[in-house]
Enzyme design. Sequence first.
Site, PDB file in Angstrom:
ATOM      1  N   HIS A 146      31.419  25.824  61.402  1.00  0.00           N
ATOM      2  CA  HIS A 146      31.845  24.655  60.627  1.00  0.00           C
ATOM      3  C   HIS A 146      33.370  24.545  60.602  1.00  0.00           C
ATOM      4  CE1 HIS A 146      31.693  21.832  57.114  1.00  0.00           C
ATOM      5  NE2 HIS A 146      32.846  22.429  56.835  1.00  0.00           N
ATOM      6  N   GLU A 147      34.045  25.646  60.322  1.00  0.00           N
ATOM      7  CA  GLU A 147      35.511  25.610  60.241  1.00  0.00           C
ATOM      8  C   GLU A 147      36.144  25.384  61.610  1.00  0.00           C
ATOM      9  OE1 GLU A 147      36.937  25.336  57.424  1.00  0.00           O
ATOM     10  OE2 GLU A 147      35.055  25.676  56.350  1.00  0.00           O
ATOM     11  N   HIS A 150      36.246  21.710  62.472  1.00  0.00           N
ATOM     12  CA  HIS A 150      37.372  20.946  61.929  1.00  0.00           C
ATOM     13  C   HIS A 150      38.571  20.997  62.875  1.00  0.00           C
ATOM     14  CE1 HIS A 150      35.806  19.762  58.071  1.00  0.00           C
ATOM     15  NE2 HIS A 150      35.598  21.004  57.649  1.00  0.00           N
ATOM     16  N   GLU A 204      33.397  16.287  56.916  1.00  0.00           N
ATOM     17  CA  GLU A 204      32.572  17.447  56.600  1.00  0.00           C
ATOM     18  C   GLU A 204      31.212  17.367  57.295  1.00  0.00           C
ATOM     19  OE1 GLU A 204      33.495  20.086  55.351  1.00  0.00           O
ATOM     20  OE2 GLU A 204      35.391  19.539  54.441  1.00  0.00           O
TER      21      GLU A 204
END
Length: 274
Positions: A146-147, A150, A204
């Site tokens: 997930h990070e 980004h 997100e």
Amino acid sequence: MSLSVSRALPVWLVCVLAVACATVQTTAPGTVGVERKQTVSPLVNRNSLNRQAALQYRQVVTNAERKNALNVDLHQTERVRRIAARLTPAVAAFRPDAVGWKWEVNVLASKEVNAWCMPGGKIAVYSGLIEQLKITDDELAAVMGHEIAHALREHAWERASQAVNAQLGLTVIGIALGASGASMDMAGMAYQAMFALPNSREQETEADRIGVELAARAGYDPRAAISLWEKMGKVSGGAPPQWLSTHPSQESRQKDLAVYSAKVLPLYEQAKAH
């Protein structure tokens, strides 16, 4: 015939903001189909933003080292870096150039339940995330995926652009109205967007979807993302931690993750077979 300030102002604003916007596609859509085109400002230099991120990361690491809070538990550090080593080759599905980033992974000793990835692949995982959630490897891959997403989508660049364009509009209004001191601190706006302003819910959701695909391609069960956010909800007493405050609601997130983890499940099965 001259125009009054009140009538001329919209023309000024539209012209300036039109010059200050460009549309980019930072990643390939992948199996999860993230195809949104992003609006960025040429006033925010992408390379400068990445250099600033690298400097900030070095400062965080240096400060942690001085406090004896950097990679204290060698087993934790080895575990996190092992997972990262499997995730980073998978970024080629979205950005082949990102495979060559100068990736760096460190664990910070802190009770905070947190993790992040700066532009250019600078990753930090907090020991509180590992210990308080009793996190599995699959769940840790979901967080890190997930990070990393980004960073791949360059959401910091997008947020900095939004902040600069907002400040630009205020500056134009100030000049048009004859206000003194109308100025735009580009460096300050970029810093705020990268390290202070939260991601939007749209960003997100993109990170969630790309994250499960990265995990699946790396051989980690993408369905672990669902149990991860269940744990997040419990550890925070039902409310999301501050760093998740703009994330989608837990219910909508779990529904979305169920759909997209199922979509990338064949990638997971394929990775496990090799």
